[in-house]
Structure formats: structure tokens, C-alpha cells
Design a protein around this motif. Sequence first.
Motif, mmCIF file in Angstrom:
data_model
loop_
_atom_site.group_PDB
_atom_site.id
_atom_site.type_symbol
_atom_site.label_atom_id
_atom_site.label_comp_id
_atom_site.label_asym_id
_atom_site.label_seq_id
_atom_site.Cartn_x
_atom_site.Cartn_y
_atom_site.Cartn_z
ATOM 1 N N TRP A 50 0.733 -1.304 -0.194
ATOM 2 C CA TRP A 50 -0.383 0.336 0.097
ATOM 3 C C TRP A 50 1.108 1.261 -0.308
ATOM 4 O O TRP A 50 0.516 2.513 -0.263
ATOM 5 C CB TRP A 50 -0.579 -0.291 1.539
ATOM 6 N N GLN A 51 2.123 1.049 0.038
ATOM 7 C CA GLN A 51 2.955 2.327 0.446
ATOM 8 C C GLN A 51 3.285 2.994 -1.371
ATOM 9 O O GLN A 51 3.130 4.244 -1.389
ATOM 10 C CB GLN A 51 4.569 1.723 0.757
ATOM 11 N N LEU A 199 13.760 6.055 2.828
ATOM 12 C CA LEU A 199 12.991 5.150 2.621
ATOM 13 C C LEU A 199 13.847 4.027 2.729
ATOM 14 O O LEU A 199 12.902 2.818 3.232
ATOM 15 C CB LEU A 199 12.727 5.606 0.918
ATOM 16 N N PHE A 200 15.305 4.017 2.645
ATOM 17 C CA PHE A 200 15.771 2.198 2.219
ATOM 18 C C PHE A 200 15.713 2.518 4.294
ATOM 19 O O PHE A 200 16.510 0.835 4.861
ATOM 20 C CB PHE A 200 17.468 2.490 2.119
ATOM 21 N N VAL A 209 13.209 0.627 -3.253
ATOM 22 C CA VAL A 209 13.190 0.568 -4.790
ATOM 23 C C VAL A 209 11.712 1.310 -5.818
ATOM 24 O O VAL A 209 11.387 1.755 -6.627
ATOM 25 C CB VAL A 209 14.380 -0.649 -6.011
ATOM 26 N N ALA A 210 10.612 -0.072 -5.916
ATOM 27 C CA ALA A 210 8.950 0.833 -5.977
ATOM 28 C C ALA A 210 8.904 1.832 -5.736
ATOM 29 O O ALA A 210 8.066 1.778 -6.822
ATOM 30 C CB ALA A 210 8.671 -0.752 -5.916
ATOM 31 N N PHE A 211 8.829 2.299 -4.465
ATOM 32 C CA PHE A 211 8.240 3.444 -4.082
ATOM 33 C C PHE A 211 9.231 4.385 -4.865
ATOM 34 O O PHE A 211 8.583 5.232 -5.640
ATOM 35 C CB PHE A 211 9.031 3.739 -2.748
ATOM 36 N N VAL A 212 10.568 4.301 -5.575
ATOM 37 C CA VAL A 212 10.775 5.241 -6.093
ATOM 38 C C VAL A 212 10.325 5.861 -7.552
ATOM 39 O O VAL A 212 10.339 6.525 -7.947
ATOM 40 C CB VAL A 212 12.794 4.919 -5.851
ATOM 41 N N VAL A 213 10.622 3.916 -7.598
ATOM 42 C CA VAL A 213 10.452 4.201 -9.064
ATOM 43 C C VAL A 213 8.556 4.576 -9.024
ATOM 44 O O VAL A 213 8.514 5.304 -10.325
ATOM 45 C CB VAL A 213 9.527 2.519 -10.095
ATOM 46 N N VAL A 214 8.215 4.566 -8.259
ATOM 47 C CA VAL A 214 6.393 5.072 -9.371
ATOM 48 C C VAL A 214 6.587 6.329 -8.500
ATOM 49 O O VAL A 214 5.882 7.297 -9.266
ATOM 50 C CB VAL A 214 5.688 4.002 -7.993
#
Length: 341
Positions: A50-51, A199-200, A209-214
Amino acid sequence: MTQYLELAKAVNEAGLLRRRRGFYWTLIIGGALAVAAILTGVALLGDTWWQLLLAALLGVVVAQFGFLGHEAAHKQVFDSPRWNRWVGRFLAGLGTGLSYAWWMDKHGRHHSRPNQLGTDPDIESAVVAFTPEAADRRTGLAAALARRQGWFFLPLLLFEGWELHVASVRTLTTRDGMRQRWPELALLTVRHVAYLTFLFLVLPPGLAVAFVVVQVSVFGFLLGGAFAPNHIGMPIVGRGVTFDFLRRQVLMSRNIRGGPVVHFFLGGLEYQIEHHLFPKAPRPNLPKIRRTVRDYCRRHGVSYTETSLVQAYRDLMGYLNQVGLKNRNRYTCPLVREYRA
């Protein structure tokens, strides 16, 4: 130029170039609080996919900082040029992770001669062919992709944020003579290191990584998507062709109709004609300037293009596909047909 000076006098006498500092401070402080709230939510929510909803929301807020940095660069926010420069530098560096100096150079050349070959950097791209001449130079796979580039354009915007970040860092680290290079590099370093470290620390590596990509993809899609419909599909000016200032800015620009949602996601750029004519005019004043400019253009026979966001993207995508097919005769822009006739 005489017509523009007459129009400018009317806009100035109506008080429509006055700064709106309260409006901008509200957006800047509100944006900072929104970022703090989202990052707090990230820390509290923990290890869950959900993040990614928070990542998308953060991308929306960062895009708003992009609009604010753009307005500070145009000296819309404060009377003092120095205040505008430094607030713009902080909004760009800390707010969006982009170089203010790189943006000023690129965007300034665009404003001086929009849609002019050899001058406007916004119609030069290694990915998208914006002119038939550019399509002529494509061969093999690049030419095949160009023939359908209109359909690919929206998905390509998901990569715009990454390209902006890379161009900012590359320019600051390789180009000689950049003003305030070290302060900008410091701002970008602090921003990226702090963001990634946070984030990490609070998320598993894969989720971080997915958070940054989105986040970066949403940011680029919204920022690129707000600028794209303003000029693509409007007339392209040949090298060496000259226009008076009023027609140069009006004929090559497109306004977008819409309500509060469109206004929010386009950051005021739906009033593109007025922004190009009066780049120092604050965002809240643009609707009133629009009425003055539209009436003036009507009285003096200057074509004024305004359409819905959906229609603007239909025209944009249709134009890009025709360029990719190297079809010069079926250029669908109504303004081009009028002037060619």
C-alpha cells in the motif's frame, strides 16, 4: 511590437502583473507540510505494498513543487530577482531534485522562440520526432517506432522524471560556466541522499526501490503531461523566420479549457498563451489576463487556440503519428491549415 505594447499596457494598468506572495507562500508551506505528512505515513505504514499509493501521492506533490519552481524562475513569486532565484533554486533542488540553472537555460531558450527550428530545445529529442525533418533522419527500428510515436507518447512520459534527473546531474557535472554549480550540486546531493536513506531505513530494499520508481514516474508523467499539450501540434517555425512578439507567442501556443482539477494538475499552464505573453504574471492572475488577451486577439484578427485537454492530446498524438509517417500534407493543426491556405 506596437500591438503587444498596447496589450501590455492594458494588462499592467488593470493591476494583473502584481505579485501574489500570499498565494505562493501558502502553496510552498502547504507543499512542505504535505511531504512531511506523506513521509510520516510511510514510516508508520511499514512493510506493505500500500506504500505505493503514498509514492504516487508524493509524486503529485513533487510535481507541484516543479510548477512552483517554474514560476519562481519566471520571477512570478517575489519582487526581488534575488529572492526569486534562490527560492526557485531551493524549490528545484530540494523540492524536485532538479537543477535550477539547467532549467533556466533550457526553458529560457524555449520562451524566446517557441516551436522554432534550431532554437527551441523542446522540439529537439532523440526519442520523439517533433518535425518531419527529424523523422527523415530516423532509420531502422527508430523509424518504425516513430511511425507510431503518438500512441507511445503517454507511456513515454513515465520516463520523463528520470530524464530530467539525469539531465540535471549531467549538466551540473560536465558543463563549464554553470552559475551556482556547487550550491545546486549540494542541494541535489542532500535531497537525493536524505530521501533514499530514509526509504531504505524504513522499508525493505525491494519496496524502497518500487517506491522510488512509482514516485519518479508519477512526477515525470504529471510534469511532462502538463507541458506537452501547450505547443506540440502547433505550427513549427522555420529557421530564420521572424514574427512580431505578439504573434510569435500566441500562434505557437495552445490554451486548455477545464475546471479546478485541470487547473491543479496543469499548475496554471493551461493559460499557456497568457504565460508566454506575460511570463512574470502570477498564476492567480492568468484567468483575468486571458479575458483581456482573448478579446484583444479577436479584435485584431490574431488566431487564439483554446481546446479541451482531451482534444489537445488527440491533436498532439495525431500530429506526432503524422510526423512519424513523414506525412507533411495531412498536418491536422487547424491553425497550420489556415496559414498554409
